[in-house]
Each structure stands twice: as C-alpha cells, then as structure tokens.
Scaffold this motif. Structure first.
Motif: not given
Lengths: 449, 345, 316
Positions: C94, C97-98, C101, C245, C249-250, C271, C300, C303
């Motif tokens: 997590m 990817v954060a 992004a 974003i 994240l996905q 991921t 998500i 965020v």
C-alpha cells in the motif's frame, strides 16, 4: 446458450447469495454414480465419454491413439494453460461442479488436491497394473499407502556441460558438489558461470535439498513435522550460498527463455542440472554449440549418495467424475501403452517426457536429441538410464506445498539479488509453513527444534 | 442548466462550459465552440486570429519562443511515437538479429524477416493468435454496444425524469468510481464459477454490459443535448415514452452515443483484470488478445516449440495495435467532437 | 419535429395538481423503467459482490488432522481483518503505490498541462499534426504499451541501456531501484496525450477577449498562461488527478507483466491488487483476499475524500 440458461437460474439464486455465501466454498456433493461404471472395457450399449484436461505436447495425439483403439470409451481432450494455471483451473472447475474426469498434473498437487477433495483414490484400478510401472514412480503416486494419481512421467536428472569450456580449463565432470563449487570458482575466474538460477525459480534449492536427503514435510502420527533446517538442507544451502557469493551463477529469468538458451549456447553458462524434457528447448534454441555437450551423473552430496530426485507427472481422476473406473483405466493405458509412451517421449511430436514404465531403457535413446550431444550421445543415454534407476522416493509434498513454493519463490528472489542469505530464507520458510498449516487447522509441529 | 447543444453540425453555441451541480467542468470541444461547420467561415476566423496575433500587441509571440515551444512539442511527439518505431523495426527482425542488435542498432532494420514472422504467428501456439484477435473484437464490440444502449437508457432516465430513488442511483454510479476492481471481480468470479460461466465469453461480456462511467457520460450528454421542452412537445403530440426515446433521443444523441461507445470500446479492448480472472485458467480459445500476449510473455518452457517466442510476442504486439488504430481513425469524427466529454475520465 | 417544438405547450408546467398526479406518477415509473436494466445489472455486478465479499471475509477454510480429509468453511468473525491489519506485506504494498501515486500523478499532470499550453500557444496548422503524434500512445492497447517499454528497457534487446552508456550512465531500468521510475515513465507515456487533449479542450473554451485584455496590459505569454489559463482548467486537472490516483493505487497489469520478466524484483505482493489477486488465485484463500480488498476499498475511499477536501478549498 446453455450458459445463458444457467445465468438465468443463477440470477434467481443470486438473491440468496448472501446467505449461501457461507457454505459456497465447502460442499461439493460427490456426483452420484448413476450408471454402472464398466471401466474401459465398457459395454457397447453404454459408451462413456471422458473429459481430459492437459497441456503437454503430444497428449492430444496420445488421446487419439486411445480413441482409435477403444470403442466403448472415448476421451475428449481440452488443452489448457499449463503449470499453476492448470491447477487453479481444475480447482475452479471443481468448485463449479464441472471438473473433467481426467487432469494432467504433477506430484506436488496431489496432497493439496486430496485435501480439497478434488481428486479420488485410484488404488483399486491401478494396482492390477502395478508391475507395469517403475517402482519409484508407483511409490511416488501413493499417500499413506493409497494411490491418488496415475504416473505418466518422471524426470531423472543428470548433469550436462559444455565440453570445450571444460577441456580448455582442464576440468572434468564434477563427482561431488564440493567439486562442483570449486569448479564454479574456476569457471568464474575464466568468465563463465557454472549454472543458472533464475530469481523466480527456487527449484534448484529444492532439488538439491531433496537430493542431499532432506524431507521438509514428514507425517508424524496425526501431524505434519516440518523441517527446513535439517543437516541435508543446510548442506544444500551452503553450496547454493557459496555459488551465489562467488558470483559463479547467472541469474537469467526463464521468462526470457531465448536469452537463457543463448547463454548456454554461447558457453557463458557452462553446465546445467537437467531433465530429459529440457534438452528439447536447448536443441530448438541453440545455434553453435551442437555436439559440444556432454552428460554425466549429477554430482553427489556428502549424504544421499547416488540418489536421483524426480517428481512424477501424472493423470488425476477427479472426485466429480461419473466414470472413475473407466477414467483410471484409461489413464493407466495412456501411461503404459507402448505406442502412447513412445509418442509422449518423442522429442518432436511429444514432449520428451521420461516414461514410468517398468523398463524404460528402450525409450531413452530417442528421448535425448542426438544433435545436442553429437558424438557423446551414447554416453548420455547411458547416464540417463542409470539416473532413472537411482530415483529415490523419500520426499513428501505437504498439504500446502504449492502455496509454500510461491512464498519461497519470492524470498528466493531476494537470495539471488543478495538481499538475504539462503539460511534466512529457510528460517522464514520454517516459520511460515508451520504457521500456514496451523492457520488452516492442520496439525503441524516444528521439527527443527 | 444550460441547454447548449453539442450535437455535431448543430448551430453554434456559446462557449460556456456546462457546470452540473458539483460535477467538474466538462468543456465543450474546440470545433464546436469556435463556430459553424462551414469551412469558409472557419478559415476566415483563423485568418482573422492570425492577423490579430500578428499585431504588435503580443510581446510574447516572438519567433524564438515559438521555435522553442515547437521544439519542445516535437520532443514530446518523439517520446510518444518513438516506441512504436522500435516496435515496427523489431517486428521485422528474426530472433538472432533481435538479440544481436542492441543499443542504437535496435532502432534500424536488419535482415528483413517480417514475412517469415507473419507466417509463423498464424501457426505459433496452434495458430490461436487470429482467434484471440477476433475474440477481442467481439468482446469489445458487443460489450460496448450493449453497454451503450443500457447506459443511454439509464442516462436518459436520470437526466429527464423525476422518480423515487433517482438520487440513490446516481449516487451509486458516482460512488462506484471509487470501488477497486479487485473487490468486485473476485466475488463475481466465484459467483460466475458456480453458475458455470467462468471460461465462457459471457464471463467477460456480462460485466462489460454495465458501465457506470458510461451512464455518467450519457446523463451529462443528454442534459446538454436534449431540451426538456422537446420531450414535452413530443408527448403532447402523443408519442409514447419508448417511442420518444428511440425516435427523438437516440437521433439527437448520435454523437454522444458514438462517444460513449468509443470510450467503452477502448476501455474493453484494454481490459485485463477481468479477462485474466474469468478466462485465464480456462481454455485458450476464448481468450482476448491481452491474455494471449500475456501468456506469451510469461512462457517458460517451450517444450517442442520450434518458433522463438520473443519475436512472436513483438509481432503480436504490433498487430494488436492495428484493430484499435483502425477503429479510432474510423471514429475520428466522434473522437474529436465528443471525446472531451471524457474530460471527466 | 421543429413544428412540435414551436407549439411548446404551456399546459405542462411541473407540479400541476390533481388529475395530473397519476400522469406524473406514471411518467416517473416510465423514467425509472429506463434505468431498470442498468439498475438490475448494477445490483448483480456491484452490490451483490460486495455483500458476498463482506460475508466471505468473516469466514475461513479450515481443515483438520493431516489435512487429508477435506475442508470446512467456518465462521471466524474478524480474524481475517486482524490478520490483515498486522500483515506487513500488505501495508508495504500500500505504501509503495501511495508514494508512487503522489509522485507520478503530479508529474503526469504537469507534463500534460505544459503540452496543452504549448499546443494552445502554437495554434494554427501544426496543431493537428502534433495532436495526432501525442495521441499515439492512447491508440496502443495497454498491454502492448507495457510490453514495448519492457523491451525498450531490456538490456538484451532494447536501446535504452545503450543510450545510457552513451551518456556514461550505467542504469538498469529493470533493477529494483529503477522499477517505479520505469513503470512511472510507462504510465506517463501512456496517458499524457489523452490528458493533454482534455486540458487543451478546456483551454479552447476560454474566451479570447480575456487574453486580449491582458496582452494589451502588457502581460507576457507565460504570465497569461499561468494566471489566466491554468486557473481556468483547474477543475479538469483536479478531477483527472483524482481518477488517476484511484487508478494508480490499483495498479496491476503493468507490475504483473514486469513480474514475468523480472520476478526477482516485482514480488507477488508488490502492489495491493497483485497481493489480493495472488491470495485469491494462488494461495486459494478467497476469504483473506475478500478482507484485504475491503480494507483496500476503505483506504481508497479515505484517500479520495481527503483529496477532495484538499482540492476543493473555496478559492480566495
């Protein structure tokens, strides 16, 4: 359209999805055996069609052979994506209630699929043919004295090396793994790598541990005893670690298969522990090194002696099959019929798979590509025959083996990139495997303490 | 709510962007805001604007700045299109040249091997390539067409009717943009599996029928294109609601519908997670191109294969571009006029 | 039709009383009927899977003894969530990817904005050509774009490694340190054209008089671009940023493809989506995968909410 109809009933069922969800994973009522299962002898009034899923080259032709010689039983073959995808495909089909009767697969699937009640006991149908199989293969198809797979192939290992490279450096085929490690340093000094270990593929470590006499999973009463840290595994780990530390190995991923083969072809990587079926890929991708390759028995660890390790490939009969007897007998036929075996062993029409029949010697010469070995072919054949006779069966695949292997592959990547030691990986696997089994409610004891 | 009409070829509209209660600006496309479709008029306008720019007013529009900007844009174009050049060159090479020509050599042709590669790709892996391409066309085409119809109907309902639950439906549409596909696809897979759909074309078609994003587009578009007065008038003329939808709304919505179809088509063509989940472990015959190429990229052991996987993968990638490129070029008109609706994407 | 337009009836103002009520209700029902196919599909393909996931996340598959006598699904309450909360790998993925992004999205948007401003600045005939050129990546199927870049990065057959050497840079695009920049570049390449087009279209909607006045006041082009044009397209940028974003994240297909080339770098938990996918289809632990994806969905949503909060500040 059939699918559409199913969907319609499905939509109705969906309303209850939430309440049904709880048991969706669990119950698969075994298909009731409505028609008497006559085996492959069958009866003319009651012909049986078996579904068979596989992926190997030549399997389709084997099925054709079977269909041509059997009237009352016919096999319908479907080619699927091989390896782990096939395993998952089978699981999915089984949970949807439409598993095939027969599924091609490998030994490590056996206990997990048994635990999931996907495959069935074939003991009573395979036992009459026991003498037709090589003893080591037949033993490998057993769990707790019952057979759960019809073996079709083995993979005796042997050692191949680029003779010109070895000659240039005045080396000869290593007899022991210690010697192998020394040669690794020598080769590295001369700009060659001794072997390839791909970051995604810890099979070298698994095979070496097994060869040295380790057993990661053993049945101990009603629990699995897990030990990734015994002396044999440690010896294999030590050898692996030394080779990595000395920069004696190449780390090309098998995903770029052409690149791996090019390394062998050019002699950048000079040796390989190999199975018969992999020689094929070498022949297809090589350009310059034909005839340069020599075969020798795999180098020995201090324990284990001449032990050769080989998992079996085989055909599973599923729990959902409505004609289990016929399915099992058909699988036995495919595994032992001379024409069928010849076809699977063929390097061009088949997949160079090493037969599991009691006397496999007559097949070996054609299994090994002459082009690769050139003048050394006869010797290679001798080595391979010998290897097949030394296969040991002291290795058990535990109920979470496939998940364990995936977990191990990730850590292995870090070993190859020198972020951790082989022993770190093994310690992690020890803990992970015990915990994972316990989490699944399976009795497990830590055998390393 | 403005009732500007973004339908192609319609009368000129003011350039005010539509602003729909909290929904960010959806700009109207340039072609439509800048005047009538009459060529002469546009030319005149351009000349006028050029003349305007030629005036000594603009201190910034110097030759050097212009050249600098042009050069920067040129670099960006090379960056965008360059990789495709490499792909074209690489697909004409045989395997040995592919691995032999690294670095700068890889940007120019070696021995021309394209025809051999082409012949091979149709027999490689049992000749599945063509089948995969047809599957992709089928999944993207049928899926997007049905999605377009369903979305237009839903968008029309949401845009031009008042009914109980309307807010909830639209809220659900917007909220669904936030849902990770893994959360939906895996349970859906288990459901489809128990219905025996996994591995069949339905498993990818059905999920593609329902596209909240398309509904959103349809609603925004209809609010702009279909004046409520028109519907009232049609009702007074005695037309039934269904007839109004098909004979009035659909006709006025050609561009909007085409845009929705186009965006859905591109989305479905690129779709990977759903096909991988639904078809990945089943027979190859139902795979779309993306899965086939993925399988080729991960091919470990080519036991018995006599054709090299790498050059097949490269040529396969190049050929996979063609249908989408043709489609986009064929749909260029809608793409230019309507795609800015995708501003919300 | 234009005729019917003309006698636009005054008899249909909204909320006419009594006799109209039934007609209105009927109309509402008809309107609702138009959304029915979608609504039904939405329930089946969106709502029920979520319910199913929630239920599943509360169960686990257990075996017993040696694990050879079949499995049972048992209720375990929040066990899966507790396990997920302490699953370092999940949170690491997590975090990965954060961070990615946070870096990639601004870069991508900035480049797209610059390109759009450039296009807007140039005008004239050259624009059409440039626009087509910049849109090339959008016409490339996602998986093909990824494969092409993987090959460009590849030291075996691609040109980029050699280019680096030319500038005496010894880079390896597929190494662990370079993996995110490599994927980031690929995604930027893939999306700048399309994003540029959207921003460019928004720019076209600005009334030219605005600039004329500024020009007459002696403002430079750069000044005009940043004080007039950029604020005007802010809304489009904010929304594009948000959807980018959520998409990033996905991220799944790109790392998965890189994984088949450099599995030692891109691990199976690289991921969140990759990890969830592997839990479901490799470890066959659908229950745990369901718990992970619910947590992921919550993250998500959070965020997105925060992003919305930060970007929707009322302007001074």
């Amino acid at each position: 359209m059939k699918a559409m109809k199913r969907l319609m009933t499905g939509v109705a069922a969906m309303a209850m999805a939430a309440s049904l969800a709880a048991c969706a994973g669990g119950t698969n009522a075994p298909a009731s055996n409505t028609t008497a299962d006559q085996g492959i002898e069958g009866t003319a009034e009651n012909p049986v069609t078996l579904n068979y899923w596989g992926w190997q080259k030549g399997t389709a032709d084997q099925v054709k052979l079977f269909n041509d010689s059997h009237k009352n039983v016919q096999i319908k073959y479907t080619e699927v994506k091989g390896g782990a995808d096939a395993l998952n495909g089978l699981r999915n089909a089984a949970s949807a209630g439409n598993a095939p009767d027969l599924q091609q697969g490998s030994q490590d699937w056996m206990v997990p699929l048994l635990a999931e009640k996907v495959i069935t006991d074939v003991t009573s149908w395979i036992t009459p043919s026991e003498k037709d199989f090589r003893e080591s293969a037949f033993k490998a198809s057993e769990v707790d004295g019952r057979n759960f797979v019809v073996p079709t192939a083995q993979a005796p290992q042997f050692f191949v090396y680029q003779a010109p490279v070895y000659d240039k450096l005045n080396l000869s085929a290593p007899k022991t793994m210690d010697e192998f490690v020394e040669q690794g340093a020598t080769l590295a000094g001369a700009g060659h790598k001794i072997t390839n270990m791909a970051g995604e593929d810890p099979s070298t470590l698994v095979n070496w541990a097994w060869q040295a006499g380790a057993s990661w999973y053993t049945v101990d009463g009603d629990a699995w005893k897990i030990n990734f840290l015994d002396d044999a595994t440690m010896e294999a780990a030590g050898v692996t670690q030394k080779l990595i530390d000395e920069g004696a190995i190449s780390t090309q991923t098998f995903a770029d298969y052409a690149a791996v083969q090019q390394m062998y072809d050019k002699g950048n990587t000079a040796t390989r522990h190999i199975w018969t079926w992999s020689t094929n890929g070498m022949v297809n991708n090589f350009k310059e090194s034909f005839g340069n390759w020599k075969a020798a028995p795999i180098p020995e660890f201090s324990t284990g002696g001449k032990a050769n390790v080989s998992p079996i490939g085989g055909i599973f009969v599923t729990e959902q099959s409505k004609s289990k007897k016929a399915a099992a007998e058909a699988a036995v036929w495919l595994a032992t019929n001379k024409e069928s075996v010849t076809l699977a062993a063929d390097p061009i029409k088949g997949s160079s798979s090493f037969p599991v029949v009691a006397d496999s010697d007559p097949f070996v010469a054609q299994l090994l590509p002459e082009k690769l070995f050139g003048a050394n072919h006869a010797e290679a054949v001798k080595v391979a025959k010998e290897a097949s006779k030394n296969i040991v069966t002291n290795w058990t695949y535990g109920p979470n083996y496939t998940a364990m292997y995936t977990e191990m592959a990730d850590g292995w990547a870090k070993v190859i990139t020198k972020q951790q030691k082989v022993t770190d990986l093994l310690e992690h696997m020890q803990e992970w495997t015990v915990n994972d089994l316990k989490k699944k409610g399976i009795n497990a004891v830590d055998g390393s303490k | 709510m403005s009732t500007t009409n973004p339908v192609a070829g319609a009368a000129p509209t003011d350039s005010a962007p539509q602003d729909d209660a909290g929904v960010p600006v959806v700009a109207l496309p340039a072609q439509e805001t800048s005047g009538t479709s009459s060529k002469d008029k546009r030319r005149a306008k351009r000349r006028e604007s050029l003349a305007r720019r030629g005036l000594p007013v603009g201190a910034g529009q110097s030759k050097t700045t212009q050249l600098l900007v042009l050069a920067g844009m040129g670099l960006a174009v090379i960056y965008s299109a360059g990789p495709i050049w490499w792909l074209i060159v690489a697909s004409t090479k045989g395997q040995s040249d592919l691995y032999a020509s690294t670095g700068f050599e890889s940007l120019w042709f070696a021995e021309f091997n394209l025809w051999e590669n082409l012949q091979q790709i149709f027999i490689y892996d049992d000749g599945y390539y063509l089948r995969w391409m047809l599957n992709s066309v089928l999944y993207a085409g049928v899926g997007s067409f049905v999605a377009m119809l369903i979305s237009l109907a839903a968008g029309y309902g949401l845009a031009r009717y008042e009914f109980w639950g309307k807010k909830a439906v639209f809220g659900a549409v917007v909220a669904s943009f936030l849902l990770p596909s893994a959360l939906l696809t895996i349970p859906l897979y288990l459901q489809f599996s128990s219905w025996g759909l996994v591995g069949t074309p339905w498993a990818v078609l059905i999920p593609s029928f329902i596209s909240p994003f398309s509904v959103y587009l349809a609603k925004v578009y209809i609010e702009g294109a279909i004046p409520p007065e028109l519907l009232e008038a049609a009702r007074i003329d005695g037309a039934g609601e269904v007839r109004i939808f098909f004979q009035v709304v659909m006709r006025l919505m050609t561009t909007g519908a085409a845009t929705i179809f186009l965006l859905a088509f591109v989305g479905n063509w690129n779709s990977f997670f759903t096909p991988l989940t639904m078809l990945g472990t089943a027979g190859k015959e139902n795979w779309p191109l993306a899965l086939g190429l993925y399988a080729w990229s991960g091919k470990r052991t080519l036991a018995g294969e006599t054709i090299d996987g790498t050059s097949m993968l490269i040529l396969g990638s190049l050929l996979a571009i063609i249908p989408l490129a043709i489609f986009m070029i064929a749909m260029q008109r809608f793409w230019k006029t309507g795609v800015t609706l995708g501003a919300v994407k | 039709m234009s005729q019917s337009l003309r006698h636009k009836s005054p008899a249909a103002p909204p909320r006419t009383r009594s006799p109209r009520i039934t007609w209105r209700t009927l109309l509402a029902a008809k309107g609702a009927a138009f959304t029915m196919p979608f609504a039904i599909g939405f329930v089946i393909l969106f709502i029920l899977p979520i319910i199913y996931a929630v239920v599943q996340s509360l169960y686990a598959v257990k075996s017993s003894g040696l694990g050879l006598s079949g499995n049972q699904t048992v209720f375990v309450g929040l066990d899966n969530f507790v396990a997920a909360a302490t699953d370092l790998r999940f949170w690491e993925s997590m975090g990965r990817v954060a961070v990615f992004a946070c870096i990639q999205v601004p870069i991508k948007l900035a480049v797209s904005l610059l390109l759009a401003l450039g296009l807007d600045y140039l005008k004239g005939r050259v624009v059409a050509g440039l626009r087509i050129g910049l849109l090339v990546p959008y016409m490339i199927p996602g998986i093909v774009g990824t494969l092409v870049w993987i090959y460009l990065y590849s030291p075996d057959i691609g040109p980029l490694t050699e280019f680096g050497k030319f500038f005496s840079l010894d880079w390896n695009f597929l190494s662990e340190a370079m993996m995110w920049p490599s994927i980031g570049n690929l995604l930027t390449w893939d999306s700048i054209g399309f994003n540029m087009l959207i921003i460019y279209a928004s720019l076209q909607a600005i009334s030219p008089e605005l600039f004329e006045a500024a020009r007459l006041d002696g403002a430079s082009e750069a000044r005009i671009a940043f004080s007039i044009k950029v604020p005007f397209v802010r809304a489009a940028l904010v929304l594009t940023g948000m959807l980018s974003i959520i998409g990033l994240l996905q991220i799944f297909a790109e790392p998965l493809l890189f994984r088949s080339f450099v599995p030692e770098v891109v691990t199976k938990d690289y991921t969140p989506t990759l990890m969830i996918f592997n839990q479901a289809f490799d470890a066959n632990n659908y229950n745990y995968a369901a718990a992970l994806s619910l947590i992921f969905a919550a993250v998500i949503a959070t965020v997105s909410y925060l992003y919305y909060k930060f970007t929707n500040k009322p302007e001074a």
